[in-house]
Design a protein around this motif. Structure first.
Motif, PDB file in Angstrom:
ATOM      1  N   ILE A 143      90.378  95.668 160.577  1.00 50.81           N
ATOM      2  CA  ILE A 143      90.646  95.130 159.352  1.00 50.81           C
ATOM      3  C   ILE A 143      90.812  96.003 158.077  1.00 50.81           C
ATOM      4  O   ILE A 143      90.611  95.654 156.999  1.00 50.81           O
ATOM      5  N   ARG A 146      92.632  94.865 154.867  1.00 45.50           N
ATOM      6  CA  ARG A 146      91.818  93.945 153.919  1.00 45.50           C
ATOM      7  C   ARG A 146      90.851  94.603 153.383  1.00 45.50           C
ATOM      8  O   ARG A 146      89.745  93.956 152.985  1.00 45.50           O
ATOM      9  N   HIS A 149      89.834  93.055 149.756  1.00 45.93           N
ATOM     10  CA  HIS A 149      89.679  91.469 149.928  1.00 45.93           C
ATOM     11  C   HIS A 149      88.086  91.337 149.764  1.00 45.93           C
ATOM     12  O   HIS A 149      87.293  92.057 150.150  1.00 45.93           O
ATOM     13  N   LEU A 154      87.202  86.289 153.514  1.00 42.61           N
ATOM     14  CA  LEU A 154      87.795  86.972 155.001  1.00 42.61           C
ATOM     15  C   LEU A 154      87.526  85.963 155.848  1.00 42.61           C
ATOM     16  O   LEU A 154      86.441  84.884 155.830  1.00 42.61           O
ATOM     17  N   ASP A 158      86.846  88.235 161.140  1.00 35.82           N
ATOM     18  CA  ASP A 158      87.043  89.324 160.141  1.00 35.82           C
ATOM     19  C   ASP A 158      85.702  89.755 159.490  1.00 35.82           C
ATOM     20  O   ASP A 158      85.332  90.772 159.352  1.00 35.82           O
TER      21      ASP A 158
END
Length: 264
Positions: A143, A146, A149, A154, A158
């Motif tokens: 991941i 990301r 994020h 998520l 994730d």
């Protein structure tokens, strides 16, 4: 002969009138993916909590790489090299993915209060190294794109992998996963299995609580079965699957007899 990493002996834990664990003994070798299974209420998470000092056992001992875990505090166990995830995901939802993993590195940092206040060169270099390592771990679990994020934004699968990345940030010798496939769909479970295999192949030992029997039997090289806080069976997955006591515990009285008839 395989090197023993963890040896638990006669661990017992009681909650009032409930005997949650009773003389539980087992050992985990370096490089194992060791499965812990059993019906609901069997004592699996209680055992995890005893191993990580969230609960103090009434009796018994647990030797991990020369450390008696029952004498240590939770953060000392993490420093000793045992990291865990939780059945219910525990992330800092308002922080980014990379910030969550960076928090996991705090037990391996050296900068103290003075460094945090003065922001000296050594502290800045250490923070940069922590951020770099956190990104590497996000890439490792799949991941990496990301990183910035919010954890709460998520997808569920994730979030599970992020929690594993945070645990890996502590540099454990033993990674204890409490039902990591819970709530995952079939494709997410396949990705999780590949990640756990990669972790094992890279030299880490894994202790796995899981209800997904297909995942457990396909991943683990040894399995411990608990029922009502006691050891019901222990051995290789194929041996455990054929054990009449295990079949009865999962499928009910008479199931073992029917299974024996079908096998013959």
């Amino acid at each position: 002969m395989p090197e023993l990493l963890l040896v638990a002996s006669k661990l017992s834990k009681r909650f009032g009138g409930l005997q949650a664990l009773s003389d539980v003994s087992f050992s985990i070798c370096k490089g194992d993916i060791y499965g812990l299974i059993g019906p609901n209420g069997a004592g699996k998470t209680t055992l995890f909590n005893v191993l990580t000092s969230l609960y103090v056992p009434e009796s018994g001992s647990c030797n991990f790489m020369g450390h008696q875990l029952t004498r240590l505090k939770p953060h000392e166990i993490a420093i000793a090299g045992l990291a865990r995830t939780f059945q219910n995901i525990r992330l800092f939802g308002a922080l980014s993915a990379i910030e969550n993993v960076m928090i996991g590195r705090h037990i391996r940092t050296r900068a103290g209060v003075f460094g945090a206040i003065t922001r000296n060169q050594a502290t800045r270099a250490e923070e940069a190294a922590i951020e770099q390592r956190a990104q590497e771990l996000l890439d490792y679990v799949g991941i990496g794109d990301r990183a910035n994020h919010l954890a709460s934004a998520l997808p569920y699968g994730d979030q599970r992998r992020l929690e594993i990345a945070r645990a890996l940030a502590t540099e454990p010798a033993l990674l204890a996963l409490d039902e990591p496939a819970a709530g995952m769909n079939a494709s997410e479970t396949v990705v999780l299995r590949r990640l756990i295999e990669k972790i094992r192949d890279d030299g880490m030992t894994v202790l796995l609580i899981e209800h997904d029997m297909k995942l457990v039997m396909g991943l683990c090289n040894r399995v411990l079965v608990l029922e009502y806080g006691k050891v019901l069976a222990e051995g290789k997955p194929a041996e455990v699957q054929r054990n009449p006591k295990v079949i009865e515990a999962y499928l009910g009285a008479g199931a073992a007899t029917e299974h024996s008839k079908e096998a013959s």
